[in-house]
Write an enzyme that holds these catalytic residues in place. Structure first.
Site, PDB file in Angstrom:
ATOM      1  N   HIS A  28      -5.350  -3.464  -2.648  1.00 21.44           N
ATOM      2  CA  HIS A  28      -4.897  -2.624  -3.766  1.00 21.44           C
ATOM      3  C   HIS A  28      -4.686  -3.409  -5.054  1.00 21.44           C
ATOM      4  O   HIS A  28      -4.076  -2.901  -5.991  1.00 21.44           O
ATOM      5  CB  HIS A  28      -3.614  -1.888  -3.377  1.00 21.44           C
ATOM      6  CG  HIS A  28      -3.784  -1.019  -2.185  1.00 21.44           C
ATOM      7  ND1 HIS A  28      -4.366   0.228  -2.243  1.00 21.44           N
ATOM      8  CD2 HIS A  28      -3.496  -1.231  -0.869  1.00 21.44           C
ATOM      9  CE1 HIS A  28      -4.402   0.747  -1.035  1.00 21.44           C
ATOM     10  NE2 HIS A  28      -3.891  -0.115  -0.183  1.00 21.44           N
ATOM     11  N   LYS A  73     -12.098   0.498  -1.624  1.00 22.98           N
ATOM     12  CA  LYS A  73     -11.112   1.142  -2.497  1.00 22.98           C
ATOM     13  C   LYS A  73     -11.592   1.106  -3.951  1.00 22.98           C
ATOM     14  O   LYS A  73     -12.389   1.948  -4.341  1.00 22.98           O
ATOM     15  CB  LYS A  73      -9.749   0.520  -2.256  1.00 22.98           C
ATOM     16  CG  LYS A  73      -9.222   1.041  -0.915  1.00 22.98           C
ATOM     17  CD  LYS A  73      -8.022   0.405  -0.359  1.00 22.98           C
ATOM     18  CE  LYS A  73      -7.662   1.092   0.960  1.00 22.98           C
ATOM     19  NZ  LYS A  73      -7.051   0.210   1.928  1.00 22.98           N
ATOM     20  N   SER A 122       0.800  -1.228   0.000  1.00 20.72           N
ATOM     21  CA  SER A 122       0.000   0.000   0.000  1.00 20.72           C
ATOM     22  C   SER A 122       0.831   1.275   0.000  1.00 20.72           C
ATOM     23  O   SER A 122       0.326   2.327  -0.352  1.00 20.72           O
ATOM     24  CB  SER A 122      -0.959  -0.013   1.189  1.00 20.72           C
ATOM     25  OG  SER A 122      -0.238  -0.132   2.398  1.00 20.72           O
TER      26      SER A 122
HETATM   27  C1  LIG Z   1      -7.109  -0.048   3.293  1.00 23.32           C
HETATM   28  C2  LIG Z   1      -6.509  -1.333   3.633  1.00 23.32           C
HETATM   29  C3  LIG Z   1      -7.113  -2.198   4.546  1.00 23.32           C
HETATM   30  C4  LIG Z   1      -8.310  -1.790   5.362  1.00 23.32           C
HETATM   31  O1  LIG Z   1      -9.445  -1.712   4.604  1.00 23.32           O
HETATM   32  P1  LIG Z   1     -10.691  -0.808   5.070  1.00 23.32           P
HETATM   33  O2  LIG Z   1     -11.799  -1.385   4.329  1.00 23.32           O
HETATM   34  O3  LIG Z   1     -10.363   0.596   4.679  1.00 23.32           O
HETATM   35  O4  LIG Z   1     -10.832  -0.939   6.542  1.00 23.32           O
HETATM   36  C5  LIG Z   1      -6.563  -3.438   4.739  1.00 23.32           C
HETATM   37  N1  LIG Z   1      -5.445  -3.813   4.085  1.00 23.32           N
HETATM   38  C6  LIG Z   1      -4.817  -2.993   3.223  1.00 23.32           C
HETATM   39  C7  LIG Z   1      -3.595  -3.464   2.522  1.00 23.32           C
HETATM   40  C8  LIG Z   1      -5.323  -1.724   2.972  1.00 23.32           C
HETATM   41  O5  LIG Z   1      -4.687  -0.906   2.142  1.00 23.32           O
END
Ligand SMILES: *Cc1c(COP(=O)(O)O)cnc(C)c1O
Length: 401
Positions: free
Chosen positions: A218, A249, A190
């Protein structure tokens, strides 16, 4: 409570206040800037100004997609705005099952389970599956929610060097015979945007009899010809045991999920605390997520466009002399070095209506502060060029390139 005592809480709050004030004094405080309006997939209004969005995780530009909005509205009309509580009591809706079936299908899995956030998903899934005496091996750059899940589980928690297969093997060899072992990594990291070496991880997991969990926050919508993620990218279907992802996302909703074998999902449905003790996803969000997976498959041009934009952005920044680290994806770190340089570059970009954000220590190691820019399918090539021109000019003035 007036927080004036000389205790730990008071002291920690004072340290934070001081840090924030210093940043505000330099006009370097970029925390939580409110977006006033979202215009199409690639522009936002912040502080009354229209800016190109280079800090979004909506990689395919699906926020505000008419089909997804319509699905959410229809769900509100049919089910209202909330659930009746947890899934196990009256909170399970047909919508939830539809969403879980859609996810299972999208991920080539037998079944799937959803939770109300990706963060909660990692916490509850890792701590439900793993416990005292077990061993969990986690990439050093894994997301905080994985780290927290590992610590909560009570298992032996070992971190291997980032994407370093020799180090992972060494650590697998150190696990006592007979102990249950789980390897976990982000599919796309990330902060750095690089991709896990799935073929090697899978080989090691098979050799040392370890389960494999991938966090696809991602990579869904980003990797693979049809956006199905890491397994499609490497054409290694059924190589990941626990396929975790988020609905916040690329999927423009909120929530998290795990897809996998039926026994695994059954077990999590009966045993994971975030499922049993926390309310179900609201109808609008479940319906939006369900529709979004379908839109990804119906509009494959979005993935092609994202790939072309990614190539243009990384290639352009590198051509100007920026260090974009090892990224090959839509997450593009623009290495600045010190925190001050990352703040200065952010400030210059934002003053020219390019909305990017810095990532500084301790979120990344000291000396590796950066812009963490993202490119989207909804950007036009000319917009990307303009953003790069601005970042490049400022980068020269600050002395980064
Ligand atoms: C954003 C993210 C999460 C958490 O997800 P949310 O739905 O925002 O709580 C978990 N793992 C990774 C790698 C992330 O980038």
């Amino acid at each position: 409570m007036d927080f004036s005592n000389d205790d730990g809480i008071t002291r920690r709050m004072a340290v934070l206040q001081q840090r924030v004030q210093t940043m505000r004094d330099h006009d370097f405080y970029f925390y939580n800037q409110p977006v006033e309006e979202v215009l199409g997939g690639s522009k936002v209004i912040v502080n009354g100004r229209e800016m190109g969005m280079y800090a979004s995780y909506s990689y395919l530009g699906l926020v505000g997609h008419p089909r997804i909005n319509a699905a959410a509205k229809a769900a509100v009309d049919k089910f209202g705005t909330g659930t009746h509580g947890v899934r196990t009591l009256a909170g399970s809706l047909t919508l939830h099952r539809e969403l879980e079936e859609t996810i299972a299908d999208f991920k080539h899995a037998e079944d799937a389970i959803t939770y109300t956030s990706g963060y909660a998903t990692n916490l509850t899934v890792i701590s439900t599956l793993m416990g005292r005496g077990d061993y969990v091996l986690s990439d050093k750059l894994n997301h905080a929610s994985i780290v927290d899940g590992c610590m909560m589980s009570g298992a032996e928690f070992r971190r291997f060097k980032h994407n370093d297969m020799a180090d992972l093997e060494k650590r697998l060899q150190q696990v006592p015979d007979g102990a249950t072992r789980l390897v976990i990594a982000d599919a796309v990291f990330s902060m750095d945007g690089d991709v896990i070496d799935l073929p090697s991880v899978v080989n090691l997991c098979r050799k040392y009899n370890a389960y494999l969990m991938m966090d696809e926050a991602h990579s869904v919508g980003v990797l693979g010809k049809t956006g199905r993620g890491i397994e499609e990218h490497f054409e290694m279907w059924d190589s990941v045991d626990i396929k975790m992802g988020t609905l916040s996302k690329t999927i423009p909703s909120v929530g998290g999920y795990v897809a996998g074998k039926k026994e695994l999902i059954d077990f999590l449905r009966h045993g994971s605390r975030a499922y049993i003790f926390s309310a179900a996803l609201p109808p609008a969000q479940a319906a939006a997520a369900n529709e979004a997976f379908k839109v990804i498959l119906d509009e494959p041009w979005r993935i092609d466009k994202l790939n072309a934009n990614t190539k243009q952005f990384i290639g352009g920044l590198k051509g100007m002399g920026f260090d974009t680290m090892l990224t090959t994806t839509a997450i593009v770190p623009v290495l600045c070095g010190t925190d001050e340089r990352a703040y200065a570059l952010t400030q210059a970009a934002q003053r020219n209506d390019v909305f990017v954000l810095p990532v500084v220590s301790p979120a990344v190691p000291e000396g590796l502060s950066r812009l963490r820019a993202t490119v989207l399918a909804s950007h036009e090539s000319s917009e990307i060029q303009r953003a790069m021109d601005i970042i490049g000019k400022a980068g020269k003035e600050i002395g980064i390139i």
